[in-house]
Every structure is written in C-alpha cells, then in structure tokens.
Design a protein around this motif. Structure first.
Motif, PDB file in Angstrom:
ATOM      1  N   PRO A 152      -3.014   4.075   1.563  1.00 27.97           N
ATOM      2  CA  PRO A 152      -2.565   4.497   2.898  1.00 27.97           C
ATOM      3  C   PRO A 152      -2.974   3.439   3.932  1.00 27.97           C
ATOM      4  N   VAL A 153      -2.023   2.646   4.375  1.00 25.51           N
ATOM      5  CA  VAL A 153      -2.283   1.613   5.376  1.00 25.51           C
ATOM      6  C   VAL A 153      -2.246   2.278   6.740  1.00 25.51           C
ATOM      7  N   ALA A 154      -3.408   2.552   7.293  1.00 26.06           N
ATOM      8  CA  ALA A 154      -3.488   3.361   8.517  1.00 26.06           C
ATOM      9  C   ALA A 154      -4.352   2.679   9.571  1.00 26.06           C
ATOM     10  N   THR A 155      -3.788   2.522  10.765  1.00 26.28           N
ATOM     11  CA  THR A 155      -4.533   2.038  11.933  1.00 26.28           C
ATOM     12  C   THR A 155      -4.197   2.953  13.108  1.00 26.28           C
ATOM     13  N   ASP A 161      -2.199   2.484  15.474  1.00 21.92           N
ATOM     14  CA  ASP A 161      -0.789   2.454  15.888  1.00 21.92           C
ATOM     15  C   ASP A 161       0.186   2.279  14.730  1.00 21.92           C
ATOM     16  N   PHE A 162      -0.270   2.522  13.501  1.00 25.90           N
ATOM     17  CA  PHE A 162       0.623   2.327  12.364  1.00 25.90           C
ATOM     18  C   PHE A 162       0.141   3.134  11.165  1.00 25.90           C
ATOM     19  N   PHE A 163       1.134   3.651  10.393  1.00 24.34           N
ATOM     20  CA  PHE A 163       0.807   4.293   9.114  1.00 24.34           C
ATOM     21  C   PHE A 163       1.954   4.107   8.145  1.00 24.34           C
ATOM     22  N   ALA A 164       1.616   3.739   6.930  1.00 21.33           N
ATOM     23  CA  ALA A 164       2.593   3.665   5.844  1.00 21.33           C
ATOM     24  C   ALA A 164       1.831   3.661   4.535  1.00 21.33           C
ATOM     25  N   MET A 165       2.469   4.164   3.488  1.00 19.08           N
ATOM     26  CA  MET A 165       1.873   4.061   2.164  1.00 19.08           C
ATOM     27  C   MET A 165       2.180   2.675   1.611  1.00 19.08           C
ATOM     28  N   GLY A 166       1.134   2.016   1.126  1.00 24.87           N
ATOM     29  CA  GLY A 166       1.273   0.658   0.640  1.00 24.87           C
ATOM     30  C   GLY A 166       1.453   0.582  -0.861  1.00 24.87           C
ATOM     31  N   SER A 167       2.437  -0.192  -1.279  1.00 22.97           N
ATOM     32  CA  SER A 167       2.699  -0.456  -2.696  1.00 22.97           C
ATOM     33  C   SER A 167       2.659  -1.964  -2.915  1.00 22.97           C
ATOM     34  N   GLY A 168       2.801  -2.340  -4.190  1.00 21.05           N
ATOM     35  CA  GLY A 168       2.880  -3.754  -4.516  1.00 21.05           C
ATOM     36  C   GLY A 168       1.561  -4.322  -4.990  1.00 21.05           C
ATOM     37  N   PRO A 169       1.593  -5.575  -5.438  1.00 24.65           N
ATOM     38  CA  PRO A 169       0.399  -6.194  -6.034  1.00 24.65           C
ATOM     39  C   PRO A 169      -0.755  -6.428  -5.066  1.00 24.65           C
ATOM     40  N   MET A 170      -0.526  -6.302  -3.744  1.00 26.35           N
ATOM     41  CA  MET A 170      -1.659  -6.420  -2.823  1.00 26.35           C
ATOM     42  C   MET A 170      -2.727  -5.374  -3.123  1.00 26.35           C
ATOM     43  N   ARG A 171      -2.330  -4.246  -3.740  1.00 26.58           N
ATOM     44  CA  ARG A 171      -3.309  -3.211  -4.095  1.00 26.58           C
ATOM     45  C   ARG A 171      -4.316  -3.728  -5.119  1.00 26.58           C
ATOM     46  N   ALA A 172      -3.828  -4.561  -6.047  1.00 26.29           N
ATOM     47  CA  ALA A 172      -4.731  -5.112  -7.060  1.00 26.29           C
ATOM     48  C   ALA A 172      -5.738  -6.063  -6.435  1.00 26.29           C
ATOM     49  N   LEU A 183       5.985  -1.678   2.166  1.00 24.60           N
ATOM     50  CA  LEU A 183       5.645  -0.510   2.971  1.00 24.60           C
ATOM     51  C   LEU A 183       6.894   0.322   3.240  1.00 24.60           C
ATOM     52  N   GLU A 184       6.757   1.635   3.116  1.00 21.98           N
ATOM     53  CA  GLU A 184       7.836   2.561   3.453  1.00 21.98           C
ATOM     54  C   GLU A 184       7.569   3.090   4.853  1.00 21.98           C
ATOM     55  N   SER A 185       8.362   2.640   5.827  1.00 22.09           N
ATOM     56  CA  SER A 185       8.123   3.012   7.228  1.00 22.09           C
ATOM     57  C   SER A 185       9.383   2.778   8.041  1.00 22.09           C
ATOM     58  N   ASP A 186       9.566   3.588   9.091  1.00 20.76           N
ATOM     59  CA  ASP A 186      10.671   3.346  10.017  1.00 20.76           C
ATOM     60  C   ASP A 186      10.194   2.615  11.262  1.00 20.76           C
ATOM     61  N   LYS A 187       8.944   2.119  11.217  1.00 22.79           N
ATOM     62  CA  LYS A 187       8.355   1.377  12.331  1.00 22.79           C
ATOM     63  C   LYS A 187       7.908   0.016  11.828  1.00 22.79           C
ATOM     64  N   SER A 196      -2.379  -4.779  14.233  1.00 21.75           N
ATOM     65  CA  SER A 196      -3.564  -4.126  13.658  1.00 21.75           C
ATOM     66  C   SER A 196      -3.399  -3.886  12.166  1.00 21.75           C
ATOM     67  N   ALA A 197      -2.172  -3.535  11.734  1.00 12.25           N
ATOM     68  CA  ALA A 197      -1.923  -3.304  10.315  1.00 12.25           C
ATOM     69  C   ALA A 197      -2.036  -4.595   9.518  1.00 12.25           C
ATOM     70  N   VAL A 198      -1.531  -5.684  10.075  1.00 12.37           N
ATOM     71  CA  VAL A 198      -1.682  -6.989   9.422  1.00 12.37           C
ATOM     72  C   VAL A 198      -3.154  -7.331   9.254  1.00 12.37           C
ATOM     73  N   GLY A 199      -3.930  -7.098  10.313  1.00 14.71           N
ATOM     74  CA  GLY A 199      -5.358  -7.386  10.246  1.00 14.71           C
ATOM     75  C   GLY A 199      -6.066  -6.574   9.180  1.00 14.71           C
ATOM     76  N   LEU A 200      -5.680  -5.297   9.056  1.00 14.32           N
ATOM     77  CA  LEU A 200      -6.293  -4.434   8.048  1.00 14.32           C
ATOM     78  C   LEU A 200      -5.967  -4.918   6.637  1.00 14.32           C
ATOM     79  N   ILE A 201      -4.698  -5.237   6.401  1.00  9.22           N
ATOM     80  CA  ILE A 201      -4.292  -5.691   5.073  1.00  9.22           C
ATOM     81  C   ILE A 201      -5.001  -6.996   4.712  1.00  9.22           C
TER      82      ILE A 201
END
Length: 315
Positions: A96-99, A101-112, A136-140, A145-150
């Motif tokens: 869950p990529v959450a800040t 001002d942003f939320f989306a469920m994160g998939s892909g190899p970045m999780r590894a 990311l699955e999101s309509d926004k 902030s989300a980039v910084g978190l990832i």
C-alpha cells in the motif's frame, strides 16, 4: 534480476509510448508512464503494464473467449515458466503506497527491492536493485511525496524509480488487473501452507470485461475482480506429493470463501469499501487444475459462474 528485466521493458514502453496511447513524463525525478489518467491508453498498453507487473517473466496475450460462458468475447491469457518470481515476487499487489496526498496499491518488482512483506521474506524473494519498477492502480497521478516514499523504501534515488500507472476504469488498467489470475492462485496456495516452490509452470485464462465509465472506480474494481473470481481458470504444473496437492486443491477456488456468490462490487459495498474486511480467501480463481509431474495425476476444482459474470459485466 526482477527489476533489471522490468527496467529494460519499461524503457521500451517509454520509447513507444505515443504509439500505444501512453504518456511518458517525470515526477520529482522519477520516470512515470501514464496509461490511462491523462491519456486514453490501449490494449497494448495494458499488456505492457501486465508484463511490467510480472517482471517480464511471463507472456500476456488477448485471446478469443466464448461469450456464452464468459460474458465477454475476449480473455487475457498468461503463461509463465517462472511462476513464483513473476507472480509472487513481482505481480502481487502487496504494497500500500500511502502518503498524505496519495494512495495506491503497489505491484511489480519494486516490491522485491523493498523486501518488507512476510511472504517475500518467507520465500526468499528479496533483491537489491539499482533501479526499481512498479505499477500502481490509481485514477490520480503520482505525487512528489509518493515518489519519495518509493525511493526511500527501495533504497534508490528518485531518478532510479520507474512507475507505470492507470486506473481500473481504463482499458490498460482493466487488462493488467485481469492478468493476475495465476498470482491469485499462487497466493492462495501459499496462504494454505502449500510449498509454492514446487510449482514449475503455469497458465491463466480470464475474461476481459468492458471498462467502467470514468471515475466509477467501484464498478471498475468490481468487474476486474469478478473476471478472476468467477471467470478465471488457472492451470499449474507442480512437482510434489499427491497427498499434499489433494489436501489443498478443493480450497483454492474462490468458491471456498464465505463471501463467494455475489458480484464483487456488492461485496465491497457491504464491507464499506474496505478491502481488508473482505475474506482474503475470496481472492482466487474460479477454477484450478493442477497437473502433478511426479505422479501424472491431475486435480481439478471450482466452476465458471456465468450468471454472476453477466450481472457484473452488464451492470
């Protein structure tokens, strides 16, 4: 390995973005591929996103389907000989990529590369990467902030983050979600304490529903989930004892869940639109077939629920 393969694919998709009705840009230094927020996206874009989710360790194609059975003339077919890496290390939406001002469920190899999910630790699927790729699955659109978190969680600079993004109501978003049939079966097996490392190869087939209207996220989520819960067939080739396979086969299909039997949008509404309140055992394919290479036996369970697919896709 997971992120390296996906980075090569991401670069290819960026070079061909306009051709596939996507838009490549940067946000806070990260490379972003928009496949359905400020651009139309396409079927090809959806296949690209699905392959990114899978760490480019699987083939994804659109095939004809019997409308009388699947309530759609098209289906997503996925094939992989690297099921654990593709499905669990990469594709599973476990972050869950959450800040603020942003939320989306994160998939892909970045999780590894992030490596914080217990399943990744348990299966030893964590890797160190210089560049990371996520979907990311999101309509926004992705925020600073989300980039910084990832970047922080993956241990890379923002310039080495590559993200593809699309809403569930878009063509591309629909394709990439419906391409998750194999992953749902593997995750269910892992939850049932079956040794998923015995799975050698896998295929998945699920109907492609019509996209929901823009901004109708609940219908979009509902239709794509229903495609798997009530319309997907997953076939696994495993090397294991028959007793171990037989012990879990009947529990893999979504019908084993107490929440099974209604379109997902109705279930979601009943739980106040909180994914975490839905029975986690619901998220699995409608049908499972397991070919045991060790014994030559095949174990099958589940059934396609055409009536529910019709209610969902025609709502």
């Amino acid at each position: 390995m997971f992120n390296l393969l996906a980075c090569k694919l991401f670069d290819h998709l960026c070079r061909n973005a306009a051709r596939q009705r996507m838009m490549a840009s940067t946000v806070a230094g990260a490379s972003v591929l928009d496949a359905g927020i400020h651009t139309a996206g396409s079927l090809a874009a959806g296949i690209g996103l699905a392959r990114l989710c899978l760490g480019d360790l699987a083939d994804v194609v659109i095939v004809p389907a019997d409308s009388a059975t699947f309530a759609s003339p098209n289906a997503i077919f996925v094939q992989t000989d690297h099921p654990i890496g593709a499905g669990l290390a990469c594709q599973y939406a476990g972050w869950p990529v959450a800040t603020d001002d942003f939320f989306a469920m994160g998939s892909g190899p970045m999780r590894a590369a992030r490596g914080r999910e217990p399943m990744l630790v348990d299966l030893q699927l964590i890797e160190t990467a210089d560049q990371v790729v996520g979907v990311l699955e999101s309509d926004k659109m992705l925020t600073t902030s989300a980039v910084g978190l990832i970047a922080k969680d993956c241990g890379v600079p923002a310039a080495n983050v590559q993200i593809a993004i699309a809403p569930s109501t878009s063509i591309a978003g629909s394709v990439q979600v419906v391409a998750r049939s194999i992953e749902t079966a593997l995750h269910k097996l892992h939850a049932l304490e079956f040794d998923v490392r015995s799975v050698v190869s896998a295929t998945g087939h699920a109907p492609l529903p019509p996209p929901a209207r823009p901004s109708d996220t609940v219908t979009g989520i509902g239709r794509t989930n229903d495609a798997i819960l009530y319309g997907a067939t997953v076939t696994l080739w495993v090397d294991h004892d028959d007793d171990a396979v037989n012990a879990v086969a009947n529990a893999v299909p979504s019908s084993h869940s107490s929440d099974h039997g209604r379109p997902f949008a109705e279930i979601f509404k009943a739980y106040d639109y909180d994914f975490y309140k839905v029975d986690p055992f619901l998220f699995s394919p409608a049908v499972i077939a397991i070919h045991n290479l060790r014994s030559g036996r095949t174990f099958r369970a589940g059934s396609i629920e055409t009536s529910i697919l019709l209610r969902s896709f025609q709502s």
